[in-house]
Design a protein around this motif. Sequence first.
Motif, mmCIF file in Angstrom:
data_model
loop_
_atom_site.group_PDB
_atom_site.id
_atom_site.type_symbol
_atom_site.label_atom_id
_atom_site.label_comp_id
_atom_site.label_asym_id
_atom_site.label_seq_id
_atom_site.Cartn_x
_atom_site.Cartn_y
_atom_site.Cartn_z
ATOM 1 N N GLN A 34 0.829 -1.205 0.000
ATOM 2 C CA GLN A 34 0.000 0.000 0.000
ATOM 3 C C GLN A 34 0.867 1.260 0.000
ATOM 4 O O GLN A 34 0.573 2.226 -0.715
ATOM 5 C CB GLN A 34 -0.946 0.003 1.208
ATOM 6 N N ALA A 35 1.924 1.273 0.788
ATOM 7 C CA ALA A 35 2.821 2.433 0.830
ATOM 8 C C ALA A 35 3.495 2.648 -0.518
ATOM 9 O O ALA A 35 3.621 3.789 -0.995
ATOM 10 C CB ALA A 35 3.866 2.253 1.927
ATOM 11 N N ALA A 36 3.924 1.571 -1.154
ATOM 12 C CA ALA A 36 4.577 1.682 -2.455
ATOM 13 C C ALA A 36 3.603 2.189 -3.519
ATOM 14 O O ALA A 36 3.982 3.007 -4.367
ATOM 15 C CB ALA A 36 5.164 0.329 -2.876
ATOM 16 N N VAL A 37 2.373 1.723 -3.485
ATOM 17 C CA VAL A 37 1.367 2.184 -4.442
ATOM 18 C C VAL A 37 1.128 3.684 -4.258
ATOM 19 O O VAL A 37 1.106 4.438 -5.233
ATOM 20 C CB VAL A 37 0.040 1.402 -4.284
ATOM 21 N N THR A 38 0.981 4.119 -3.030
ATOM 22 C CA THR A 38 0.753 5.531 -2.757
ATOM 23 C C THR A 38 1.915 6.381 -3.255
ATOM 24 O O THR A 38 1.717 7.390 -3.942
ATOM 25 C CB THR A 38 0.536 5.760 -1.242
ATOM 26 N N THR A 39 3.137 5.971 -2.940
ATOM 27 C CA THR A 39 4.327 6.712 -3.363
ATOM 28 C C THR A 39 4.415 6.793 -4.880
ATOM 29 O O THR A 39 4.657 7.862 -5.450
ATOM 30 C CB THR A 39 5.594 6.049 -2.787
ATOM 31 N N HIS A 40 4.215 5.667 -5.544
ATOM 32 C CA HIS A 40 4.321 5.640 -7.008
ATOM 33 C C HIS A 40 3.213 6.466 -7.660
ATOM 34 O O HIS A 40 3.476 7.197 -8.613
ATOM 35 C CB HIS A 40 4.285 4.205 -7.522
ATOM 36 N N ALA A 41 2.006 6.341 -7.160
ATOM 37 C CA ALA A 41 0.882 7.093 -7.741
ATOM 38 C C ALA A 41 1.120 8.588 -7.613
ATOM 39 O O ALA A 41 0.896 9.343 -8.571
ATOM 40 C CB ALA A 41 -0.424 6.699 -7.070
ATOM 41 N N GLU A 42 1.585 9.031 -6.450
ATOM 42 C CA GLU A 42 1.859 10.451 -6.258
ATOM 43 C C GLU A 42 2.981 10.924 -7.173
ATOM 44 O O GLU A 42 2.891 11.985 -7.791
ATOM 45 C CB GLU A 42 2.210 10.733 -4.797
ATOM 46 N N ALA A 43 4.046 10.146 -7.297
ATOM 47 C CA ALA A 43 5.189 10.521 -8.131
ATOM 48 C C ALA A 43 4.826 10.550 -9.614
ATOM 49 O O ALA A 43 5.305 11.406 -10.362
ATOM 50 C CB ALA A 43 6.352 9.559 -7.897
ATOM 51 N N ALA A 44 3.972 9.616 -10.029
ATOM 52 C CA ALA A 44 3.605 9.509 -11.449
ATOM 53 C C ALA A 44 2.386 10.360 -11.798
ATOM 54 O O ALA A 44 2.051 10.499 -12.979
ATOM 55 C CB ALA A 44 3.342 8.047 -11.806
ATOM 56 N N GLY A 45 1.713 10.881 -10.780
ATOM 57 C CA GLY A 45 0.525 11.688 -11.033
ATOM 58 C C GLY A 45 -0.636 10.885 -11.588
ATOM 59 O O GLY A 45 -1.382 11.358 -12.441
ATOM 60 N N VAL A 46 -0.773 9.655 -11.087
ATOM 61 C CA VAL A 46 -1.869 8.791 -11.545
ATOM 62 C C VAL A 46 -2.790 8.478 -10.369
ATOM 63 O O VAL A 46 -2.441 8.684 -9.209
ATOM 64 C CB VAL A 46 -1.329 7.479 -12.169
ATOM 65 N N SER A 47 -3.958 7.951 -10.685
ATOM 66 C CA SER A 47 -4.923 7.562 -9.661
ATOM 67 C C SER A 47 -4.369 6.404 -8.840
ATOM 68 O O SER A 47 -4.001 5.353 -9.389
ATOM 69 C CB SER A 47 -6.236 7.137 -10.324
#
Length: 69
Positions: A34-47
């Motif tokens: 969950q933490a990795a998904v949040t970090t990646h989504a924020e960095a990539a600007g995706v949902s």
Amino acid sequence: MLERSAAEEQRKALAEPYTKEGWAPWREAAAKFQAAVTTHAEAAGVSRYELEMAVKKAVLHPEPPADEG
């Protein structure tokens, strides 16, 4: 890899009667995912939701390999 790990820990946890210690690896693996998904989504600007669902689909329902014939 993180979702695969969480799915494997879930399988192990659900195969035995519930204990806090028995479910701890599943909870820890799921939290890392969950933490990795949040970090990646924020960095990539995706949902975040769409990213998580795409990863879960790829892990839990992989596409069959294309024929190499």
